[in-house]
Design a protein around this motif. Structure first.
Motif, PDB file in Angstrom:
ATOM      1  N   VAL A   1     -67.740  15.320 -21.102  1.00  0.00           N
ATOM      2  CA  VAL A   1     -68.231  16.636 -21.072  1.00  0.00           C
ATOM      3  C   VAL A   1     -67.652  17.356 -22.512  1.00  0.00           C
ATOM      4  N   PRO A   2     -68.635  18.058 -22.894  1.00  0.00           N
ATOM      5  CA  PRO A   2     -67.858  19.004 -24.276  1.00  0.00           C
ATOM      6  C   PRO A   2     -66.698  19.437 -23.882  1.00  0.00           C
ATOM      7  N   ALA A   3     -65.946  19.623 -24.917  1.00  0.00           N
ATOM      8  CA  ALA A   3     -64.502  20.195 -24.969  1.00  0.00           C
ATOM      9  C   ALA A   3     -64.746  21.688 -25.091  1.00  0.00           C
ATOM     10  N   VAL A   4     -63.908  22.421 -24.552  1.00  0.00           N
ATOM     11  CA  VAL A   4     -63.584  23.817 -24.698  1.00  0.00           C
ATOM     12  C   VAL A   4     -63.450  24.214 -26.053  1.00  0.00           C
ATOM     13  N   LYS A   5     -64.240  25.034 -26.763  1.00  0.00           N
ATOM     14  CA  LYS A   5     -64.248  25.350 -27.961  1.00  0.00           C
ATOM     15  C   LYS A   5     -63.192  26.557 -28.146  1.00  0.00           C
ATOM     16  N   ARG A   6     -62.790  26.607 -29.527  1.00  0.00           N
ATOM     17  CA  ARG A   6     -62.075  27.916 -29.870  1.00  0.00           C
ATOM     18  C   ARG A   6     -62.983  28.945 -30.201  1.00  0.00           C
ATOM     19  N   ARG A   7     -62.688  30.138 -29.322  1.00  0.00           N
ATOM     20  CA  ARG A   7     -63.602  31.230 -29.554  1.00  0.00           C
ATOM     21  C   ARG A   7     -62.754  32.371 -29.216  1.00  0.00           C
ATOM     22  N   ARG A   8     -63.270  33.478 -29.652  1.00  0.00           N
ATOM     23  CA  ARG A   8     -62.679  34.989 -29.286  1.00  0.00           C
ATOM     24  C   ARG A   8     -62.798  35.017 -27.841  1.00  0.00           C
ATOM     25  N   ARG A   9     -61.843  35.410 -27.062  1.00  0.00           N
ATOM     26  CA  ARG A   9     -61.494  35.768 -25.786  1.00  0.00           C
ATOM     27  C   ARG A   9     -60.770  37.017 -25.581  1.00  0.00           C
ATOM     28  N   ALA A  10     -61.339  38.066 -25.047  1.00  0.00           N
ATOM     29  CA  ALA A  10     -60.792  39.301 -24.732  1.00  0.00           C
ATOM     30  C   ALA A  10     -59.578  39.179 -23.654  1.00  0.00           C
ATOM     31  N   VAL A  11     -60.087  38.792 -22.481  1.00  0.00           N
ATOM     32  CA  VAL A  11     -58.807  38.653 -21.519  1.00  0.00           C
ATOM     33  C   VAL A  11     -58.550  37.301 -20.885  1.00  0.00           C
ATOM     34  N   VAL A  12     -57.724  36.910 -20.816  1.00  0.00           N
ATOM     35  CA  VAL A  12     -57.473  35.491 -20.133  1.00  0.00           C
ATOM     36  C   VAL A  12     -56.374  35.660 -19.023  1.00  0.00           C
ATOM     37  N   ALA A  13     -56.809  35.034 -17.913  1.00  0.00           N
ATOM     38  CA  ALA A  13     -55.798  35.125 -16.803  1.00  0.00           C
ATOM     39  C   ALA A  13     -55.095  33.697 -16.738  1.00  0.00           C
ATOM     40  N   ILE A  14     -53.777  33.694 -16.442  1.00  0.00           N
ATOM     41  CA  ILE A  14     -53.263  32.480 -16.375  1.00  0.00           C
ATOM     42  C   ILE A  14     -52.537  32.342 -14.851  1.00  0.00           C
ATOM     43  N   ASP A  15     -52.210  31.266 -14.460  1.00  0.00           N
ATOM     44  CA  ASP A  15     -51.400  31.327 -13.163  1.00  0.00           C
ATOM     45  C   ASP A  15     -50.824  29.767 -13.162  1.00  0.00           C
ATOM     46  N   GLU A  16     -50.351  29.384 -11.919  1.00  0.00           N
ATOM     47  CA  GLU A  16     -49.958  27.961 -11.584  1.00  0.00           C
ATOM     48  C   GLU A  16     -49.898  27.688 -10.198  1.00  0.00           C
ATOM     49  N   THR A  17     -49.897  26.647  -9.890  1.00  0.00           N
ATOM     50  CA  THR A  17     -49.729  26.343  -8.346  1.00  0.00           C
ATOM     51  C   THR A  17     -49.132  25.111  -8.240  1.00  0.00           C
ATOM     52  N   LYS A  18     -48.538  24.599  -6.819  1.00  0.00           N
ATOM     53  CA  LYS A  18     -47.786  23.494  -6.627  1.00  0.00           C
ATOM     54  C   LYS A  18     -48.826  22.359  -6.149  1.00  0.00           C
ATOM     55  N   LEU A  19     -48.709  21.170  -6.663  1.00  0.00           N
ATOM     56  CA  LEU A  19     -49.415  20.093  -6.035  1.00  0.00           C
ATOM     57  C   LEU A  19     -48.085  19.047  -5.750  1.00  0.00           C
ATOM     58  N   LYS A  20     -48.761  17.892  -5.306  1.00  0.00           N
ATOM     59  CA  LYS A  20     -47.720  16.583  -5.201  1.00  0.00           C
ATOM     60  C   LYS A  20     -48.142  15.513  -5.822  1.00  0.00           C
ATOM     61  N   ILE A  21     -47.426  14.842  -6.531  1.00  0.00           N
ATOM     62  CA  ILE A  21     -47.799  13.201  -6.813  1.00  0.00           C
ATOM     63  C   ILE A  21     -46.531  12.467  -6.248  1.00  0.00           C
ATOM     64  N   ARG A  22     -47.084  11.232  -5.494  1.00  0.00           N
ATOM     65  CA  ARG A  22     -46.095  10.519  -4.652  1.00  0.00           C
ATOM     66  C   ARG A  22     -44.955  11.245  -4.255  1.00  0.00           C
ATOM     67  N   GLY A  23     -45.402  12.356  -3.420  1.00  0.00           N
ATOM     68  CA  GLY A  23     -44.214  12.989  -2.768  1.00  0.00           C
ATOM     69  C   GLY A  23     -43.457  14.026  -3.477  1.00  0.00           C
ATOM     70  N   HIS A  24     -43.727  13.952  -4.910  1.00  0.00           N
ATOM     71  CA  HIS A  24     -42.954  14.820  -5.754  1.00  0.00           C
ATOM     72  C   HIS A  24     -43.623  16.024  -6.152  1.00  0.00           C
ATOM     73  N   GLU A  25     -43.167  17.264  -6.219  1.00  0.00           N
ATOM     74  CA  GLU A  25     -43.856  18.686  -6.504  1.00  0.00           C
ATOM     75  C   GLU A  25     -44.038  18.497  -8.025  1.00  0.00           C
ATOM     76  N   VAL A  26     -45.255  18.886  -8.418  1.00  0.00           N
ATOM     77  CA  VAL A  26     -45.715  19.320  -9.600  1.00  0.00           C
ATOM     78  C   VAL A  26     -46.344  20.604  -9.786  1.00  0.00           C
ATOM     79  N   PHE A  27     -46.491  21.159 -11.077  1.00  0.00           N
ATOM     80  CA  PHE A  27     -47.180  22.356 -11.294  1.00  0.00           C
ATOM     81  C   PHE A  27     -48.521  22.233 -12.078  1.00  0.00           C
ATOM     82  N   LEU A  28     -49.399  22.860 -11.470  1.00  0.00           N
ATOM     83  CA  LEU A  28     -50.901  22.690 -12.323  1.00  0.00           C
ATOM     84  C   LEU A  28     -51.032  24.344 -12.770  1.00  0.00           C
ATOM     85  N   TRP A  29     -50.931  24.263 -14.221  1.00  0.00           N
ATOM     86  CA  TRP A  29     -51.054  25.417 -14.996  1.00  0.00           C
ATOM     87  C   TRP A  29     -52.782  25.541 -15.099  1.00  0.00           C
ATOM     88  N   ALA A  30     -53.094  26.813 -15.394  1.00  0.00           N
ATOM     89  CA  ALA A  30     -54.661  27.034 -15.460  1.00  0.00           C
ATOM     90  C   ALA A  30     -54.669  28.453 -16.280  1.00  0.00           C
TER      91      ALA A  30
END
Length: 196
Positions: free
Chosen positions: A45-74
């Protein structure tokens, strides 16, 4: 055709085993084949391109891999609803936040205004970078919360834990594929088409 149907069936919620059963009417396919198709096609699938962005929201959430907590950032572009970047980390410190924000900024022409929640790791990271940000719990930040709702509904099938033989790399591969397909089929903001 069978591969495309398998990929989209899995993406929209069927388990790997149910998807392979569905596809078997067209072409024999194991659940492992479906998993590989999903990850492989996600890379095309075409990758995200570098472009002008006025406002970007960021956050993170917890998930687990083999019982260990990891953080998914978006990070999501508020205007286009495009997920700019996702990353996985084993911790949630200002250093992980800093690395994530730098990657997001590399996909932004100019410097957008960033919207964050009240996580102290964001404040420290943005101050180090000298970049403007706003703490916000509702309003425009709802777009990132909605996206996390979509991914949580999808990982709910794994009980918010990746399948038990997943590695950190395979979880990262899955999140990239999921994000690529999401960006491909996301609802497009009309103003994005007009302003592009």
């Amino acid at each position: 055709m069978a591969k495309a149907l398998a990929v989209y069936s899995y993406h929209f919620g069927l388990s790997l085993r149910r998807t392979s059963q569905l596809i078997s009417f067209l072409e024999p396919a194991s659940h492992e084949a479906v998993r590989k198709w999903y990850r492989r096609l996600g890379r095309h699938v075409p990758a995200v391109k570098r472009r002008r962005r006025a406002v970007v929201a960021i956050d993170e959430t917890k998930l687990k891999i083999r019982g260990h907590e990891v953080f998914l950032w978006a990070a999501i572009d508020i205007r286009s609803r495009e997920v700019v970047y996702v990353g996985l980390s084993s911790g949630r410190t200002d250093w992980e936040a800093l690395a994530f924000i730098k990657k997001v900024m590399s996909l932004c022409a100019g410097t957008p205004i960033f919207l964050t929640d009240r996580g102290p790791w964001y404040e420290k990271a943005f101050r180090r970078l000298g970049v403007k940000f706003q703490k916000m719990t509702h309003g425009l930040r709802n777009y990132i919360e909605q996206w996390f709702g979509i991914i949580k509904r999808r990982t709910w099938r794994f009980h918010n834990s990746f399948p038990n033989r997943s590695s950190f790399d395979s979880a990262r591969s899955w999140t990239w594929a999921f994000t690529s397909f999401y960006n491909l089929e996301r609802p497009v903001n009309l103003s994005e088409e007009v302003l592009s």
